[in-house]
Design a protein around this motif. Structure first.
Motif, PDB file in Angstrom:
ATOM      1  N   ARG A 133      -7.916  -2.075 -13.375  1.00  0.00           N
ATOM      2  CA  ARG A 133      -7.098  -1.256 -12.469  1.00  0.00           C
ATOM      3  C   ARG A 133      -5.621  -1.585 -12.557  1.00  0.00           C
ATOM      4  N   CYS A 135     -17.271   1.543  -6.855  1.00  0.00           N
ATOM      5  CA  CYS A 135     -16.783   1.389  -5.483  1.00  0.00           C
ATOM      6  C   CYS A 135     -16.290   2.724  -4.920  1.00  0.00           C
ATOM      7  N   THR A 164     -16.965   5.641 -14.336  1.00  0.00           N
ATOM      8  CA  THR A 164     -17.780   4.441 -14.543  1.00  0.00           C
ATOM      9  C   THR A 164     -17.255   3.189 -13.850  1.00  0.00           C
ATOM     10  N   CYS A 165     -18.135   2.195 -13.749  1.00  0.00           N
ATOM     11  CA  CYS A 165     -17.824   0.907 -13.133  1.00  0.00           C
ATOM     12  C   CYS A 165     -18.160  -0.216 -14.097  1.00  0.00           C
ATOM     13  N   HIS A 166     -17.280  -1.208 -14.157  1.00  0.00           N
ATOM     14  CA  HIS A 166     -17.414  -2.291 -15.133  1.00  0.00           C
ATOM     15  C   HIS A 166     -17.724  -3.632 -14.460  1.00  0.00           C
ATOM     16  N   ILE A 167     -17.978  -3.597 -13.157  1.00  0.00           N
ATOM     17  CA  ILE A 167     -17.965  -4.841 -12.382  1.00  0.00           C
ATOM     18  C   ILE A 167     -19.063  -5.820 -12.805  1.00  0.00           C
ATOM     19  N   CYS A 211     -13.573   2.480 -14.921  1.00  0.00           N
ATOM     20  CA  CYS A 211     -13.258   1.112 -15.337  1.00  0.00           C
ATOM     21  C   CYS A 211     -13.874   0.721 -16.677  1.00  0.00           C
ATOM     22  N   GLN A 215      -8.191  -2.112  -3.679  1.00  0.00           N
ATOM     23  CA  GLN A 215      -8.913  -3.279  -4.176  1.00  0.00           C
ATOM     24  C   GLN A 215      -8.577  -4.499  -3.319  1.00  0.00           C
ATOM     25  N   ASN A 270     -13.712   4.811  -6.740  1.00  0.00           N
ATOM     26  CA  ASN A 270     -14.188   5.757  -7.745  1.00  0.00           C
ATOM     27  C   ASN A 270     -14.625   7.071  -7.103  1.00  0.00           C
TER      28      ASN A 270
HETATM   29 FE1  F3S Z   1     -14.532  -0.191  -8.588  1.00  0.00          FE
HETATM   30 FE2  F3S Z   1     -16.255  -0.939 -10.419  1.00  0.00          FE
HETATM   31 FE3  F3S Z   1     -13.795  -0.439 -11.119  1.00  0.00          FE
HETATM   32  S1  F3S Z   1     -16.110  -1.737  -8.408  1.00  0.00           S
HETATM   33  S2  F3S Z   1     -12.600  -0.955  -9.337  1.00  0.00           S
HETATM   34  S3  F3S Z   1     -15.255   1.012 -10.269  1.00  0.00           S
HETATM   35  S4  F3S Z   1     -15.073  -2.034 -11.925  1.00  0.00           S
END
Ligand code: F3S
Ligand code: SAH
Ligand code: SF4
Length: 457
Positions: free
Chosen positions: A173, A12, A47-50, A86, A204, A15
């Motif tokens: 977060r 997002c 990184t992103c964990h979504i 994340c 968020q 980041n």
């Molecule tokens: Fe953003 Fe992905 Fe973390 S959407 S809050 S970077 S899990």
């Protein structure tokens, strides 16, 4: 000696903001940014964990960085590999175990500690830091720097207490935290001094913002936006991402009364079925969402709406999916993000019965996206022949082309002189596509008022 820093960012806008801050923290240590991982002395994956896909990409990218690190080692040079963001927060030690060439893993709340962590790693220690430190990183990160451009992100709220059953964010977060209003305003002013014309407030749950104000008072998002609007030179304000339950009356009013607040709202709804909304722990109904939008449109009739949808949440029936389609038809969106449900380890959704087969998710996503894309195209088509003010914030892919955003968040592509980069300029819209529009610069005659002035007024 100058060192090179490579940061790759997923996920997002927060980041994106964080990556920028990491670069700012490291600049005084002599790190200059590079786009080339092979040249870098420090490589950071933010990184992103979504969703599962996002997480998998990290490991494939790490393999590539490892090659660069080894190539450097062959030349007798040292390079560090770090995983931030994340995935780092959620899987810190797993990454360390799976990839022994990774030097540092650290979560989103530790970026102000980067200099110390790098010192340790340079000394040969592997560093894992997934703490939520007692001090706020925001008190310890550097202020705005010149590289943020005409359209800047500003984090004002971080973390989430809502625990939607599909979502990892409350775990990666941490708890909701709002920055003090004065700190936000100060950073905003500096951003404007550095050339920002537009600021997007990030969180968020940004509309749950409740920062400390002067004399122990609490400032909500509507008041924060009102204060920002008084900054000279700042022309546009946006905020993202919001939860329907925090759309206060004051915030709806702000959309009607604050001219600099752009006529666009990203308000994720996820599903149009009350049964699924309940299973998602969203704590509102589809009718409530429709009501918010109706009240918002009374305040700001031209507002463009955007949302996030998840198809195939556990237990979702054909009727539930139809309810989502119905909601989309009722509202009419100008743009949207839609996803297949991805079970995330540790979230309640992942342990629910009624998992939906992949082919059903595919079919539902296709049907939903066909409708959303059609709505997006027809929204953009209503602009052909009109003049819209565009903030040009980047170069387009073609030679001599600039790209910018309309107030309604549409991408606009124009062949235009480079000096217009960072400016708000009127554009005649000639063509509309699903993903944006193109046109030509309106030549300003001596007696007309440039849109820039109108917008800033
Ligand atoms: Fe953003 Fe992905 Fe973390 S959407 S809050 S970077 S899990
Ligand atoms: N804070 C925002 C959303 C953050 S995540 C909100 O409250 O809506 C961004 C989007 O990713 C979500 O809106 C949701 O649509 C999607 N998403 C989150 N978790 C997901 C999952 N497990 N599978 C598929 N999509 C997901
Ligand atoms: Fe995730 Fe829900 Fe929080 Fe948004 S409100 S970040 S979807 S838990």
């Amino acid at each position: 000696m100058s060192k090179k820093l490579y940061i790759k960012t997923w996920g997002c806008q927060m980041n994106v903001y964080d990556s920028k801050k990491m670069a700012d923290v490291l600049a005084p240590l002599g790190y200059a940014s590079t786009e080339e991982p092979a040249d870098a002395d420090l490589m950071i994956l933010n990184t992103c964990h979504i969703r599962e896909k996002a997480t998998e990409k990290v490991f494939s990218d790490l393999g590539r960085l490892r090659n660069h690190k080894e190539a450097k080692a062959d030349k007798g040079e040292k390079a560090l590999i770090a995983v931030a963001g994340c995935v780092a927060q959620a899987e810190g030690s797993v990454i360390m175990d799976r990839a022994n060439y990774v030097d540092m893993v650290f979560g989103p709340q530790t970026y102000h500690l980067l200099p110390e962590m790098i010192m340790k790693a340079t000394g040969g220690k592997r560093v894992v830091n997934t703490d939520f430190p007692p001090e706020s990183k925001f008190d310890n990160l550097p202020e705005a720097s010149a590289t943020q451009g005409a359209s800047a992100f500003l984090s004002v709220q971080e973390g989430c207490d809502k625990f939607c059953t599909f979502c990892v964010v409350p775990y990666t977060r941490g708890a909701e935290f709002s920055r003090p209003a004065a700190q936000v305003l100060d950073e905003a002013r500096k951003m404007v001094d550095q050339g920002a014309r537009e600021i997007t407030l990030l969180g968020q749950n940004v509309n749950a913002y409740h920062g400390a104000g002067a004399d122990g008072a609490t400032v909500d998002l509507a008041s924060l936006i009102a204060e920002l609007a008084s900054i000279n030179g700042l022309a546009r304000i946006r905020y993202t991402t919001s939860h329907p339950n925090d759309m206060s009356d004051a915030l709806l009013d702000a959309h009607g009364s604050i001219e600099k607040l752009m006529p666009f709202l990203h308000l994720p709804v996820q599903s149009g079925s009350d049964r699924i909304l309940e299973r998602m722990n969203r704590k509102h109904t589809a009718a409530h969402y429709v009501d918010i939008i109706a009240r918002l449109k009374q305040k700001r009739p031209d507002i463009a709406l955007s949302s996030d949808f998840i198809v195939g949440f556990p237990g979702e029936t054909d009727d539930d999916h139809k309810a989502t389609m119905e909601l989309v038809r009722t509202i009419g969106f100008s743009s949207c993000y839609s996803f297949k449900y991805s079970p995330r380890p540790g979230t309640p959704g992942a342990a629910m019965g009624g998992m939906i087969p992949e082919h059903t998710k595919d079919a539902r996503l296709q049907e939903l996206q066909a409708l959303l894309f059609a709505q997006q195209l027809s929204f953009n088509q209503t602009f052909t022949g009109k003049t819209v003010p565009v903030l040009f914030d980047r170069k387009g892919d073609r030679d001599g082309q600039l790209m910018g955003k309309s107030p309604w968040m549409q991408s606009v592509y124009v062949i235009a002189p480079q000096r217009l980069l960072g400016e708000i300029t009127d554009v005649n819209i000639e063509k509309a596509f699903q993903n944006g529009m193109s046109g030509s610069i309106v030549t300003i005659s001596a007696d007309s008022t440039p849109s820039e002035k109108r917008e800033a007024a």
